[in-house]
Design an enzyme around this catalytic site. Structure first.
Site, PDB file in Angstrom:
ATOM      1  N   GLU A 167       9.771   1.387  10.972  1.00 37.58           N
ATOM      2  CA  GLU A 167      10.808   2.420  10.878  1.00 37.58           C
ATOM      3  C   GLU A 167      10.055   3.736  10.882  1.00 37.58           C
ATOM      4  O   GLU A 167       9.329   4.047   9.939  1.00 37.58           O
ATOM      5  CB  GLU A 167      11.651   2.246   9.612  1.00 37.58           C
ATOM      6  CG  GLU A 167      12.907   3.129   9.617  1.00 37.58           C
ATOM      7  CD  GLU A 167      12.703   4.461   8.950  1.00 37.58           C
ATOM      8  OE1 GLU A 167      12.503   5.467   9.692  1.00 37.58           O
ATOM      9  OE2 GLU A 167      12.741   4.522   7.721  1.00 37.58           O
ATOM     10  N   GLU A 204       9.255  16.195  15.501  1.00 37.89           N
ATOM     11  CA  GLU A 204       9.681  16.008  14.111  1.00 37.89           C
ATOM     12  C   GLU A 204       8.885  16.951  13.218  1.00 37.89           C
ATOM     13  O   GLU A 204       7.655  16.925  13.214  1.00 37.89           O
ATOM     14  CB  GLU A 204       9.463  14.560  13.682  1.00 37.89           C
ATOM     15  CG  GLU A 204       9.968  14.281  12.275  1.00 37.89           C
ATOM     16  CD  GLU A 204       9.798  12.823  11.865  1.00 37.89           C
ATOM     17  OE1 GLU A 204      10.699  12.288  11.200  1.00 37.89           O
ATOM     18  OE2 GLU A 204       8.759  12.232  12.210  1.00 37.89           O
ATOM     19  N   LYS A 224       0.848  -1.192   0.000  1.00 38.60           N
ATOM     20  CA  LYS A 224       0.000   0.000   0.000  1.00 38.60           C
ATOM     21  C   LYS A 224       0.888   1.248   0.000  1.00 38.60           C
ATOM     22  O   LYS A 224       1.486   1.598   1.017  1.00 38.60           O
ATOM     23  CB  LYS A 224      -0.930   0.054   1.209  1.00 38.60           C
ATOM     24  CG  LYS A 224      -2.030   1.140   1.023  1.00 38.60           C
ATOM     25  CD  LYS A 224      -2.586   1.663   2.305  1.00 38.60           C
ATOM     26  CE  LYS A 224      -1.801   2.815   2.870  1.00 38.60           C
ATOM     27  NZ  LYS A 224      -1.873   4.056   2.039  1.00 38.60           N
ATOM     28  N   CYS A 255      13.146  11.064   7.186  1.00 37.09           N
ATOM     29  CA  CYS A 255      12.982  10.627   8.577  1.00 37.09           C
ATOM     30  C   CYS A 255      14.264  10.806   9.381  1.00 37.09           C
ATOM     31  O   CYS A 255      14.226  11.082  10.583  1.00 37.09           O
ATOM     32  CB  CYS A 255      12.514   9.170   8.629  1.00 37.09           C
ATOM     33  SG  CYS A 255      13.559   8.018   7.725  1.00 37.09           S
TER      34      CYS A 255
END
Length: 498
Positions: free
Chosen positions: A270, A402, A194, A304
């Protein structure tokens, strides 16, 4: 094929105008509409224009895809091929990716706003390399014999798990799909992929190329859709043996919950990062500044492991701030199809709003060195200037959370102990960088920093040969390297008495 690195702005524009988009679900070797008939718009964030209407996959489509993957696994059309046979198919797929680099690069650039030159020189070639590397590794992994002694033969075999559900993010659509697919397929699993709803187009084309390479129908299924329907259905499906995910920490926690609510499938995550970059006075400051700028402004900061926290020794703080401001000025956003552009747009208008909200918070809690403004290009205001804050407090929001955008916070430290304390003062642990000529300091800090990868005198060091992943709320499990095969396989003991 002409070298995409040499294409002009006009070349890329002409190729973009001639593109054909694959916009249906790929299930059991065929492109089919979503069972509901629904579609959603795939929008170019750099222009605001709709590229195509994509099939809106939901729970029924996920179920069809999982059944197809299960049938393909159980009948052995892929899982029982020899390692050499699987290797040949994957090598052909790597070659097809290389032959279609301009198209694949354009799909990612148009879908999520990244500079097409980066996609054509880094992302797409990297995907071909990763498929080739994992293919070459297939027949280099040996089973084991336990030293039982006597009239016993205990074989420890590495076997595929079955059906893998893979959910990948929008920041590196082709690359992240490859990181999951290459080892999963190499081990003989079937996969339901997906892609992120913001960037489904390269994944669908990759699925088509895999069929062209000889991957049997049903072994790779691609279902575009949204997290709340297709993603949740995949996470909860009772016939998925393992779920692998790259994305936000919040969504990663949802997949852990989905597994507990269903069949206790393995979940490998992750997730987020807030990576520190430590610079000491003995470092090569020009090179450190060059790479620090790359570490936060590459891919618009939508990485990331982006080095979003620059920790600088107090004796060189103002010098480094000046260097970083100069480099930010040279990295202004531009048209993603212009090879001269260093940065593109944010992935969509909503994400640009979120980044600007962080910048507003930074203005209230720190000193704005440069940037901080939204930019309108080609009718889209999804572009944001490279932004640097200094004098940031440890509890500032831009230091703690973040951002996933081109926003750098600079802090100062007095000594190594304080630098380590500041670097580790985060819920994340994905990556860290250290700049020093002192090898003893480098090795000591590498031991003390809580991060999955510590890069010394560079940032974001990465190779197919080394594992990538994090600690703490950056997730667990590793992509890349021979260790990536661990999460796509199980150890089976076969014990024979004779």
């Amino acid at each position: 094929m002409s070298d995409p690195a040499l294409f002009s702005h006009a070349d890329w524009q002409a190729r973009a105008a001639a593109l054909t988009f694959r916009n249906l679900c790929l299930i059991d070797g065929a492109f089919v509409p979503a069972a509901s008939g629904k579609r959603f718009a795939s929008v170019n964030p750099a222009t605001g224009q709709v590229l195509t209407e994509v099939a809106h996959g939901g729970a029924e489509d996920i179920d069809r895809a999982v059944r197809s993957a299960r049938n393909a696994f159980d009948d052995g059309r892929w899982s029982r091929q020899t390692p050499g046979q699987r290797k040949e198919v994957m090598l052909r797929l790597a070659a097809l990716i290389r032959a279609n680099i301009p198209e694949l690069a354009l799909l990612d650039s148009l879908d999520m706003g990244k500079p097409v030159k980066d996609a054509a020189t880094v992302d797409a070639p990297g995907s071909a390399h990763f498929f080739q590397w994992h293919a070459e590794a297939i027949d280099k992994i040996y089973d084991e014999i336990a030293p039982t002694g006597g009239r016993d033969l205990a074989m420890i075999r590495r076997v595929p798990l079955g059906v893998i559900g893979a959910v990948v993010p929008w920041n590196f659509p082709l690359d992240m799909a490859t990181w999951k697919l290459a080892p999963a397929l190499a081990m003989g699993n079937s996969v339901v992929l997906k892609p992120a709803e913001q960037s489904p187009l390269s994944a669908l084309r990759l699925g088509e190329l895999a069929l062209e390479a000889g991957l049997p129908p049903g072994v790779l299924n691609v279902v575009p859709g949204f997290g709340e329907d297709a993603g949740r259905a995949l996470g909860r499906h009772p016939d998925v043996d393992c779920l692998v995910f790259t994305g936000s920490t919040a969504v990663g926690k949802l997949f852990q919950r989905y597994a507990g609510e269903s069949n206790m499938k393995q979940v490998w995550l992750e997730t987020g990062g807030k990576s520190p970059n430590l610079i000491f006075p003995d470092a090569d400051l020009d090179k450190a500044a060059d790479m620090a700028a790359f570490g936060i402004f590459f891919n618009q900061g939508e990485v990331c492991s982006a080095n979003s926290r620059l920790l600088v020794h107090e004796s060189i703080a103002e010098e480094m701030i000046d260097r970083m401001a100069t480099r930010a000025a040279a990295a202004q956003p531009g048209d993603p199809l212009d090879p001269a552009s260093r940065m593109g747009s944010m992935v969509d208008h909503r994400h640009a709003d979120q980044v600007m909200n962080f910048i507003a918070s930074g203005r209230a809690q720190a000193r704005l060195v440069c940037g901080g403004e939204r930019v309108t290009l080609n009718g889209s205001d999804a572009f944001i200037q490279p932004t640097i804050f200094a004098d940031t407090a440890p509890d500032a929001r831009i230091v703690r959370e973040e951002i996933f955008g081109p926003v750098l916070s600079i802090q100062t430290f007095k000594d190594e102990d304080q630098a380590v304390t500041m670097a580790n003062d985060t819920v994340y642990g994905l990556a860290a960088s250290v700049w020093t000529r002192d090898i003893s300091r480098a090795l000591s800090l590498a031991d003390r920093l809580n991060a999955g990868t510590v890069s010394v005198n560079t940032v974001d060091a990465l190779s197919a040969m080394t594992p990538f992943g994090g600690m703490k709320q950056s997730g667990f499990g590793r992509d890349l390297s021979l260790h990536s095969f661990d999460k796509y396989s199980a150890l089976k003991t076969v014990w024979i008495k004779y």
